[in-house]
Structures are given as C-alpha cells and as structure tokens.
Design a protein around this motif. Sequence first.
Motif, PDB file in Angstrom:
ATOM      1  N   TYR A 144       0.599  -1.741  -0.080  1.00 27.13           N
ATOM      2  CA  TYR A 144       0.169   0.138   0.171  1.00 27.13           C
ATOM      3  C   TYR A 144       1.031   1.142  -0.256  1.00 27.13           C
ATOM      4  CZ  TYR A 144      -3.755  -3.037   0.778  1.00 27.13           C
ATOM      5  OH  TYR A 144      -4.399  -3.967   1.200  1.00 27.13           O
ATOM      6  N   PHE A 145       1.869   0.890   0.486  1.00 32.06           N
ATOM      7  CA  PHE A 145       3.179   2.141   0.880  1.00 32.06           C
ATOM      8  C   PHE A 145       3.407   2.572  -1.132  1.00 32.06           C
ATOM      9  CE2 PHE A 145       7.505   3.756   0.372  1.00 32.06           C
ATOM     10  CZ  PHE A 145       7.197   4.754   0.714  1.00 32.06           C
ATOM     11  N   PHE A 146       3.813   1.651  -1.870  1.00 29.66           N
ATOM     12  CA  PHE A 146       4.452   1.606  -2.804  1.00 29.66           C
ATOM     13  C   PHE A 146       2.940   2.649  -3.737  1.00 29.66           C
ATOM     14  CE2 PHE A 146       7.669  -0.915  -1.725  1.00 29.66           C
ATOM     15  CZ  PHE A 146       8.742   0.276  -3.019  1.00 29.66           C
ATOM     16  N   LEU A 147       1.312   2.030  -3.885  1.00 31.72           N
ATOM     17  CA  LEU A 147       0.478   3.142  -4.032  1.00 31.72           C
ATOM     18  C   LEU A 147       0.576   3.816  -3.184  1.00 31.72           C
ATOM     19  CD1 LEU A 147      -2.086  -0.427  -4.278  1.00 31.72           C
ATOM     20  CD2 LEU A 147      -1.084   0.298  -5.567  1.00 31.72           C
ATOM     21  N   THR A 148       0.661   4.443  -2.742  1.00 34.56           N
ATOM     22  CA  THR A 148       0.731   5.792  -2.329  1.00 34.56           C
ATOM     23  C   THR A 148       1.376   6.753  -3.642  1.00 34.56           C
ATOM     24  OG1 THR A 148      -0.412   5.058  -0.315  1.00 34.56           O
ATOM     25  CG2 THR A 148       0.555   7.237  -0.545  1.00 34.56           C
ATOM     26  N   VAL A 149       2.408   6.286  -2.911  1.00 37.53           N
ATOM     27  CA  VAL A 149       4.045   7.136  -4.279  1.00 37.53           C
ATOM     28  C   VAL A 149       3.046   6.792  -5.505  1.00 37.53           C
ATOM     29  CG1 VAL A 149       5.879   7.211  -4.505  1.00 37.53           C
ATOM     30  CG2 VAL A 149       5.569   6.087  -2.368  1.00 37.53           C
ATOM     31  N   MET A 150       2.640   5.603  -5.849  1.00 37.25           N
ATOM     32  CA  MET A 150       2.615   5.819  -7.331  1.00 37.25           C
ATOM     33  C   MET A 150       1.346   7.018  -7.599  1.00 37.25           C
ATOM     34  SD  MET A 150       0.291   2.876  -9.189  1.00 37.25           S
ATOM     35  CE  MET A 150       2.158   2.331  -9.512  1.00 37.25           C
ATOM     36  N   SER A 151       0.426   7.066  -6.609  1.00 40.49           N
ATOM     37  CA  SER A 151      -1.010   7.387  -6.343  1.00 40.49           C
ATOM     38  C   SER A 151      -0.079   9.051  -6.180  1.00 40.49           C
ATOM     39  CB  SER A 151      -2.116   7.350  -5.151  1.00 40.49           C
ATOM     40  OG  SER A 151      -1.766   7.692  -4.572  1.00 40.49           O
ATOM     41  N   VAL A 152       0.561   9.819  -5.589  1.00 42.71           N
ATOM     42  CA  VAL A 152       0.654  11.014  -5.424  1.00 42.71           C
ATOM     43  C   VAL A 152       1.939  10.726  -7.095  1.00 42.71           C
ATOM     44  CG1 VAL A 152       2.433  12.586  -3.893  1.00 42.71           C
ATOM     45  CG2 VAL A 152       1.108  10.794  -3.235  1.00 42.71           C
ATOM     46  N   ALA A 153       2.704  10.632  -7.095  1.00 44.36           N
ATOM     47  CA  ALA A 153       3.503  10.757  -9.019  1.00 44.36           C
ATOM     48  C   ALA A 153       2.159  10.690  -9.724  1.00 44.36           C
ATOM     49  CB  ALA A 153       4.148   9.771  -8.904  1.00 44.36           C
ATOM     50  N   LEU A 154       1.690  10.254  -9.851  1.00 42.81           N
ATOM     51  CA  LEU A 154       0.217  10.655 -11.215  1.00 42.81           C
ATOM     52  C   LEU A 154      -0.418  11.535 -10.902  1.00 42.81           C
ATOM     53  CD1 LEU A 154      -1.222   7.114 -12.203  1.00 42.81           C
ATOM     54  CD2 LEU A 154       0.114   7.962 -13.439  1.00 42.81           C
ATOM     55  N   LYS A 155      -1.135  11.937  -9.586  1.00 45.58           N
ATOM     56  CA  LYS A 155      -1.426  13.096  -9.546  1.00 45.58           C
ATOM     57  C   LYS A 155      -1.732  14.318  -9.419  1.00 45.58           C
ATOM     58  CE  LYS A 155      -5.326  14.398  -7.288  1.00 45.58           C
ATOM     59  NZ  LYS A 155      -6.785  14.410  -8.447  1.00 45.58           N
ATOM     60  N   ALA A 156       0.158  14.116  -8.753  1.00 45.72           N
ATOM     61  CA  ALA A 156       1.003  15.259  -8.940  1.00 45.72           C
ATOM     62  C   ALA A 156       1.094  15.884 -10.621  1.00 45.72           C
ATOM     63  CB  ALA A 156       2.896  15.369  -8.389  1.00 45.72           C
ATOM     64  N   THR A 157       1.632  14.562 -11.525  1.00 44.12           N
ATOM     65  CA  THR A 157       1.569  14.876 -13.211  1.00 44.12           C
ATOM     66  C   THR A 157       0.600  15.504 -13.703  1.00 44.12           C
ATOM     67  OG1 THR A 157       3.505  12.790 -12.772  1.00 44.12           O
ATOM     68  CG2 THR A 157       2.667  13.828 -15.447  1.00 44.12           C
ATOM     69  N   SER A 158      -0.978  14.830 -13.182  1.00 44.47           N
ATOM     70  CA  SER A 158      -1.899  15.461 -13.931  1.00 44.47           C
ATOM     71  C   SER A 158      -2.367  16.719 -13.768  1.00 44.47           C
ATOM     72  CB  SER A 158      -3.569  14.618 -13.839  1.00 44.47           C
ATOM     73  OG  SER A 158      -4.617  14.945 -13.515  1.00 44.47           O
ATOM     74  N   SER A 159      -1.942  16.951 -12.399  1.00 44.17           N
ATOM     75  CA  SER A 159      -2.069  18.086 -12.012  1.00 44.17           C
ATOM     76  C   SER A 159      -0.948  19.515 -12.482  1.00 44.17           C
ATOM     77  CB  SER A 159      -2.253  18.749 -10.198  1.00 44.17           C
ATOM     78  OG  SER A 159      -2.762  17.715  -9.443  1.00 44.17           O
ATOM     79  N   TRP A 160      -0.227  18.738 -12.588  1.00 44.53           N
ATOM     80  CA  TRP A 160       1.319  20.137 -12.775  1.00 44.53           C
ATOM     81  C   TRP A 160       0.754  20.007 -14.958  1.00 44.53           C
ATOM     82  CZ3 TRP A 160       3.608  18.378 -17.848  1.00 44.53           C
ATOM     83  CH2 TRP A 160       4.398  19.277 -17.905  1.00 44.53           C
ATOM     84  N   TYR A 161      -0.064  19.440 -15.515  1.00 46.38           N
ATOM     85  CA  TYR A 161      -0.523  19.148 -16.793  1.00 46.38           C
ATOM     86  C   TYR A 161      -1.356  20.543 -16.831  1.00 46.38           C
ATOM     87  CZ  TYR A 161      -2.106  17.636 -21.453  1.00 46.38           C
ATOM     88  OH  TYR A 161      -2.030  17.710 -23.136  1.00 46.38           O
ATOM     89  N   ARG A 162      -2.340  20.041 -15.610  1.00 44.28           N
ATOM     90  CA  ARG A 162      -3.357  20.844 -15.942  1.00 44.28           C
ATOM     91  C   ARG A 162      -3.219  22.357 -15.924  1.00 44.28           C
ATOM     92  NH1 ARG A 162      -6.539  22.941 -11.850  1.00 44.28           N
ATOM     93  NH2 ARG A 162      -6.050  20.798 -10.063  1.00 44.28           N
ATOM     94  N   MET A 163      -2.702  22.658 -15.071  1.00 42.78           N
ATOM     95  CA  MET A 163      -2.667  23.805 -14.585  1.00 42.78           C
ATOM     96  C   MET A 163      -1.371  24.315 -15.271  1.00 42.78           C
ATOM     97  SD  MET A 163      -0.762  24.411 -10.583  1.00 42.78           S
ATOM     98  CE  MET A 163       0.204  22.613  -9.948  1.00 42.78           C
ATOM     99  N   ASP A 164      -0.511  23.431 -15.821  1.00 43.34           N
ATOM    100  CA  ASP A 164       0.455  23.517 -17.655  1.00 43.34           C
ATOM    101  C   ASP A 164      -0.510  24.100 -18.524  1.00 43.34           C
ATOM    102  OD1 ASP A 164       3.453  24.479 -18.933  1.00 43.34           O
ATOM    103  OD2 ASP A 164       2.300  22.377 -20.259  1.00 43.34           O
ATOM    104  N   THR A 165      -2.072  24.033 -18.757  1.00 47.80           N
ATOM    105  CA  THR A 165      -2.693  23.659 -19.921  1.00 47.80           C
ATOM    106  C   THR A 165      -3.564  24.868 -19.776  1.00 47.80           C
ATOM    107  OG1 THR A 165      -2.706  21.564 -20.777  1.00 47.80           O
ATOM    108  CG2 THR A 165      -4.581  22.745 -21.155  1.00 47.80           C
ATOM    109  N   GLU A 166      -3.576  25.278 -18.413  1.00 49.01           N
ATOM    110  CA  GLU A 166      -4.364  26.481 -18.375  1.00 49.01           C
ATOM    111  C   GLU A 166      -3.950  27.887 -18.590  1.00 49.01           C
ATOM    112  OE1 GLU A 166      -6.257  25.921 -14.125  1.00 49.01           O
ATOM    113  OE2 GLU A 166      -7.703  24.355 -14.630  1.00 49.01           O
TER     114      GLU A 166
END
Length: 363
Positions: free
Chosen positions: A134-156
């Motif tokens: 579950y720790f590695f799943l959490t790290v993966m979710s943080v990475a994906l969420k950060a990437t998604s948020s960065w992409y969205r903010m960059d697009t905006e």
Amino acid sequence: MKTLTRIQQIASQPKRMGWLIHSIVWIVLFVFPFLFRARESGVISLHDYLRFIIMVAGTLAVFYANYGYLVERFLFTRQIWTYLLSNLLLFAAVILVTHLLWSLVPPSNPSPEDMEVRERLPFHYFILFDVVKYFFLTVMSVALKATSSWYRMDTERKELEKQRSEAELQNLKNQLNPHFLFNTLNNIYSLIAINGEQAQEAVHELSRLLRYMLYDSAQAFVPLEKEVDFISNYVKLMQIRMSEHVDLQTRIEIELPDMPIAPLLFISPVENAFKHGVSNSKPSFIHIEIIAAGKQIKCLIRNSLFPKNSQDKSGSGIGLVNLRKRLDLLYPGKYTFTCEQSNETYCFTLIIELNESMKNEKS
C-alpha cells in the motif's frame, strides 16, 4: 466567462483520457486471474476469484482514496502530518477489512506448499507485506496526481497566456484604427481648403480603406495580396494632395499572393513616411518597396525627413511603438525591425521570416 469555460473544457479532456486509461488497467487486472489460470488448469474457483477481488478492492481503496482526495486535500496544501496520519488509518482499516473478508472466504483447494508457508510465516509478515504494497500504491498515486495537476495547470497557463496575447493584440489594433483615421482625416481636412473635388475623392478612397480595416483586418491573418492592396490604396489617397516636386516611387513584388500575414503591419511606417517625408516647398521623396519571396517578406521605406513643428498635432507617435509590440506578439524572434536616420533621410526596414506553420495558419 467564455474564457473560463474554454479552459475547463480543455482541462477536462486529459482528465477523461486519464480515467479511460485507469478503467482499461483495472479491467485487465480483474480479467488477469482467468488468463493466468487458463495457462495452468483453465479453471478458477469462485472462492479463489472472490479472494482476488477482495485484494484488488483493497488496492483500489488505497489508491483512489489518495488519488481522488487525500493528496489534493492534505499533501498539496502542505498538511504533511495530517496526510501521513490519514494514510496510516487508511492502511489499518483496509488491512483489517481485507483479512476479515479473507477469513470468511477461505481458498478452495490450497496446495500443501501454500499451507506450509502460511503455517511457517508469522501473521505480522503478511501485515508488513500489505503495508509495503500500500505504501508503493500511495507513492504511485502521488506521482500520478502531481503529474495530472501539473499538466492541467500548464494547460490552463498556456490558454491564459494565449487569451492575454489575443486581448493585447486586439487592444493594439483598437489603438491603431483611430490613429490611422485621425491622421487621414487631418490630411483630408487640409485638402478641403485647396481642392474640394479632390477632397471628395479622398473621402471615397478613405471609405474603401476603412472597409478593409473594419472587416478584413478583424481576422488574425489575411492574404498578403489584400494587405498590399490596402497600402497601394492608401498611397493613392495620399498622392491626391501631393505637389509635383515630391518623388513618390512604389515597388511591389509578391511571389505568393495568398501567403497569410497579420493585417495592418505596414500602414504605420507608410503613414510615418508621408507625415514626415513631404515638404510643401522643398524637394521631397518617398520610396516604398514591399518584396515577398519564399518565406521572407521585406518592407523597405526611404523618405526625406522634415520633422513636424510644435503646432502639428496630427497623431500621437504611437504608430511604430504599436507596430513593434504587435510584431513581438505575432512573430517573436522571426522579424528584423530597424529605423535609421542620416543626411536628412529616414530609412525603415522590416523583414519577417515565415515558417511553414505561419504560412498555413488561418484565423
């Protein structure tokens, strides 16, 4: 409001794509036991599949609790300890529920090797395995969420920059139109006292110029031929009140008449030439060249120089400043803009390099 709606639509497109990818991954994961068992015995019992579903459900709970809520709510707002505590409680709850459900759904036909491993290893080993997983799943979710948020903010950010540039360009155009009209009306006003018939002809020519400025130039790009026709008509309008001692020469050579170009780029230096290059009593000259060959457009204007006196209030001097700002927005790094003065001669040179994307762009 329209800008915000457009940004939200753009931002939602990668979001929908992301959820589609998530769905495909989880569908493959749920089907995986059937594919794995098909290679071995070809059969999977209901009990075994239910145990697999319980494990996957726990994985989903940890991943999407972080991806959908905890990361953005606590981690991105720098509430680190709250985020860590929330995950510890989440891990404990998921592990407890998972193992409780597993105890209610025992394996159907456990192999002797599996039974021996279960008996030999202590219970906390399995708990530790779940925590690490579950720790590695959490790290993966943080990475994906950060990437998604960065992409969205960059697009905006890019969309807002585009909107700002378009608004600034429109504002510069709005400044140019009254500036052009003011200078032209000033010339017609001077002509009325000299020749009323020519003044009427000048008003007619002015109406044609204004039609272009109000309608055609509203587009982001126009065919080069139209822009050059506009300059030619303006020169004819100015020529009406010129005396015979003014040497006016124009040279226009265009290889591709349909080449797109931003409108109203040449009018300011041409206006400037007629405004400062003509004297009522002294020999004067204005030489205008517009050459378009290949991907390059060159505008060269040379004129005699007669600075206006303090009583001359025509225009406000914003023409060339306005032009440079528009070029910075429309052709950044793709133009050369020079103004030189020597021996009572003023020389303006503008060279624009168009790449293929500029040539093909339409408004």
